[in-house]
Write a protein that holds these residues in place. Structure first.
Motif, mmCIF file in Angstrom:
data_model
loop_
_atom_site.group_PDB
_atom_site.id
_atom_site.type_symbol
_atom_site.label_atom_id
_atom_site.label_comp_id
_atom_site.label_asym_id
_atom_site.label_seq_id
_atom_site.Cartn_x
_atom_site.Cartn_y
_atom_site.Cartn_z
ATOM 1 N N LEU A 145 0.848 -1.195 0.000
ATOM 2 C CA LEU A 145 0.000 0.000 0.000
ATOM 3 C C LEU A 145 0.886 1.248 0.000
ATOM 4 C CD1 LEU A 145 -2.723 -1.036 2.613
ATOM 5 C CD2 LEU A 145 -2.604 -1.520 0.165
ATOM 6 N N ILE A 146 0.608 2.146 -0.947
ATOM 7 C CA ILE A 146 1.457 3.301 -1.211
ATOM 8 C C ILE A 146 0.644 4.571 -0.961
ATOM 9 C CG2 ILE A 146 2.788 4.482 -3.032
ATOM 10 C CD1 ILE A 146 3.796 1.647 -2.416
ATOM 11 N N THR A 147 1.209 5.531 -0.219
ATOM 12 C CA THR A 147 0.487 6.784 0.033
ATOM 13 C C THR A 147 1.473 7.945 0.035
ATOM 14 O OG1 THR A 147 -1.251 7.737 1.442
ATOM 15 C CG2 THR A 147 0.658 6.807 2.566
ATOM 16 N N PRO A 148 1.026 9.176 -0.311
ATOM 17 C CA PRO A 148 1.949 10.323 -0.262
ATOM 18 C C PRO A 148 2.549 10.502 1.131
ATOM 19 C CG PRO A 148 -0.025 10.913 -1.467
ATOM 20 C CD PRO A 148 -0.285 9.550 -0.870
ATOM 21 N N ARG A 149 3.824 10.879 1.165
ATOM 22 C CA ARG A 149 4.488 11.139 2.455
ATOM 23 C C ARG A 149 3.776 12.249 3.200
ATOM 24 N NH1 ARG A 149 9.418 9.029 3.580
ATOM 25 N NH2 ARG A 149 10.360 8.045 1.756
ATOM 26 N N PRO A 150 3.784 12.192 4.530
ATOM 27 C CA PRO A 150 3.189 13.270 5.321
ATOM 28 C C PRO A 150 3.833 14.612 4.946
ATOM 29 C CG PRO A 150 3.828 11.428 6.727
ATOM 30 C CD PRO A 150 4.346 11.120 5.366
ATOM 31 N N GLY A 151 3.018 15.628 4.914
ATOM 32 C CA GLY A 151 3.531 16.955 4.576
ATOM 33 C C GLY A 151 3.369 17.296 3.102
ATOM 34 N N ARG A 152 3.090 16.289 2.272
ATOM 35 C CA ARG A 152 2.868 16.561 0.849
ATOM 36 C C ARG A 152 1.363 16.688 0.622
ATOM 37 N NH1 ARG A 152 7.133 15.000 -2.344
ATOM 38 N NH2 ARG A 152 6.027 16.353 -3.794
ATOM 39 N N ALA A 211 -2.927 13.989 -0.745
ATOM 40 C CA ALA A 211 -2.603 13.400 0.557
ATOM 41 C C ALA A 211 -3.750 12.521 1.027
ATOM 42 C CB ALA A 211 -2.344 14.510 1.567
ATOM 43 N N GLY A 212 -3.415 11.406 1.650
ATOM 44 C CA GLY A 212 -4.433 10.552 2.257
ATOM 45 C C GLY A 212 -4.922 9.429 1.358
ATOM 46 N N GLN A 213 -4.705 9.546 0.038
ATOM 47 C CA GLN A 213 -5.141 8.450 -0.839
ATOM 48 C C GLN A 213 -4.102 7.325 -0.834
ATOM 49 O OE1 GLN A 213 -6.449 9.687 -4.720
ATOM 50 N NE2 GLN A 213 -7.800 11.270 -3.893
ATOM 51 N N VAL A 214 -4.563 6.128 -1.148
ATOM 52 C CA VAL A 214 -3.694 4.945 -1.060
ATOM 53 C C VAL A 214 -3.842 4.122 -2.349
ATOM 54 C CG1 VAL A 214 -3.056 2.946 0.340
ATOM 55 C CG2 VAL A 214 -4.145 4.917 1.437
ATOM 56 N N TYR A 215 -2.716 3.706 -2.911
ATOM 57 C CA TYR A 215 -2.726 2.921 -4.154
ATOM 58 C C TYR A 215 -1.915 1.649 -3.973
ATOM 59 C CZ TYR A 215 -5.120 6.752 -6.288
ATOM 60 O OH TYR A 215 -6.080 7.688 -6.570
ATOM 61 N N LEU A 216 -2.201 0.707 -4.843
ATOM 62 C CA LEU A 216 -1.522 -0.579 -4.773
ATOM 63 C C LEU A 216 -0.189 -0.506 -5.516
ATOM 64 C CD1 LEU A 216 -2.150 -3.477 -3.740
ATOM 65 C CD2 LEU A 216 -2.646 -4.011 -6.136
#
Ligand SMILES: [Zn+2]
Length: 421
Positions: free
Chosen positions: A322-329, A363-368
């Motif tokens: 599961l991949i998500t933008p780093r915090p702060g982005r 931010a907050g979205q999650v991809y495979l």
């Protein structure tokens, strides 16, 4: 992923088809010739290479259909002016296979050079709006035998992340996305094909897993599709397909999601066969964004998209990173290729442009995550062209993560994301 036992290109038989024993298969070489005597960079229809010994590994097999007859597809790949080729073409009537480009060379089939670098392309005789009329059992069986042989030889996993369709290949540039092909289209029976590959897709089931795999029943879950020439549209006959439609809200009369490349005005997606905006396809996997009654939202193209997901009907539990933008982005860019940073190139080799597509991931979205690796670019010009460092693999320090993004794959910079698991 180097295979030590593979002979070098120079040592391989030049005109023997690479096919499993017993498959009706012949070799008819694609054109490899210059097309303009005054321009050494004008040539067709493929690039010479020495995969995987030259470091350019073969990771994917891309499934196509020809949109023309078997003979005319072969003739096109033998005309250097076409500029296009595929490793193999398979005939609809009986499954005969013609190989045109050796597996160690790079065919020009995917409309995206990075994917060409890392793939084998197989064309199937057919016209996608006519679907099953062309996709015969003889052709499925020949194709599956060929893919099993190629996957074993090049250690390609028999899953939908690595056996993919042309329609899942992203555009290289924002302007290129809308023109990307959408073959073999809705009527390719992925579930049957993976049965023939000996790697059945999961069957539909209920799950609270964070990842789901799209698995509609081909002959039962009939979805509308229309074929259009300009604004003149006709409904295609109801028939089995690999399609699940995605809506902006959890109800059947909500608009379909619209892809910004196909609908730059923000209008909704449609059921036109050429409009892949709102289509998730058998075997694709996505991360769950929410649930409402029998509807499930997935993260899709930078937004939540809702599918009608009654228990045990069109989805199965999936798995993956599961991949998500780093915090702060607040949002991160999305790319259509994993090309290196400019500084990775020697001065003799022009850099392939690294261009973000018109999508972002908020931010907050999650991809495979599908694959992770260093960016690379195989520099190739015509064999006899006066190009320094011709046939060189450039590997960058940049790392990218390939993701299941929308109807198509995409890449994000590893530095931009966290891997949650
Ligand atoms: Zn294609």
């Amino acid at each position: 992923m180097l295979i030590g036992s593979e002979p070098s290109a120079a040592a391989r038989p030049a005109h023997e088809a690479e096919c499993p024993v017993g498959l009706a298969c012949r070799f008819a070489p694609a054109a490899y010739a210059r097309t303009d005597p005054s321009d050494p960079d004008a040539y067709g229809d493929y690039d010479r290479a020495d995969r995987p010994r030259d470091g350019d590994d073969i990771r994917y097999i891309v499934i196509h259909d020809t949109e023309e007859s078997y003979d005319s597809a072969i003739a096109r790949f033998q005309d250097p002016h076409s500029g296009v080729s595929a490793h193999y073409v398979i005939r609809s009537s009986d499954g005969q296979v013609t190989q045109l480009v050796h597996t160690w060379d790079i065919a020009h089939h995917a409309g995206n050079y990075w994917f060409n670098m890392h793939s084998l392309g197989i064309e199937h005789e057919g016209v996608l709006v006519d679907g099953a009329r062309w996709y015969t059992e003889a052709m499925y069986q020949a194709s599956a035998r060929l893919v099993r042989y190629l996957a074993a030889r090049y250690h390609i996993p028999l899953d939908r992340e690595h056996i993919l369709s042309h329609e899942e290949i992203p555009g290289l540039t924002p302007g290129g996305v809308a023109g990307m092909h959408y073959d073999p289209g809705p009527y390719w029976d992925w579930a049957h094909y993976f049965d023939l590959l000996g790697a059945p897709l999961p069957t539909a089931g209920v799950s609270a897993a964070p990842v789901l795999t799209i698995v509609p029943r081909f002959d039962i879950d009939i979805e509308p599709l229309r074929s259009c020439v300009g604004e003149a549209c006709t409904d295609l006959p109801p028939q089995g397909s690999n399609v699940v439609y995605l809506h902006t809200e959890p109800r059947a009369d909500a608009p379909l999601v619209g892809d910004p490349a196909l609908h730059p005005d923000g209008s909704p997606g449609t059921t036109r066969v050429a409009d892949w905006s709102a289509r998730a396809v058998t075997g694709q996997s996505f991360v769950v964004a929410g649930r409402s009654g029998e509807w499930t939202a997935i993260w899709f193209g930078g937004r939540p998209a809702w599918l009608d997901d009654p228990p045990g009907r069109v989805s199965a539990p999936g798995h993956g990173a599961l991949i998500t933008p780093r915090p702060g982005r607040s949002a991160i860019p999305v790319y259509g290729a994993a090309y290196p940073e400019d500084s990775a190139y020697p001065p003799t080799i022009p850099a392939a442009a690294v261009v973000p597509l018109r999508y972002t991931i908020p931010a907050g979205q999650v991809y495979l995550g599908v694959e992770r690796g260093f960016a690379d670019y195989y520099y190739a010009r015509f064999d006899s062209a006066d190009a320094q460092d011709n046939h060189t693999l450039v590997v960058g320090d940049r790392r990218l993560v390939e993701i299941s993004f929308n109807h198509r794959r995409a890449f994000v910079d590893a530095a931009d994301v966290l891997i949650l698991r």
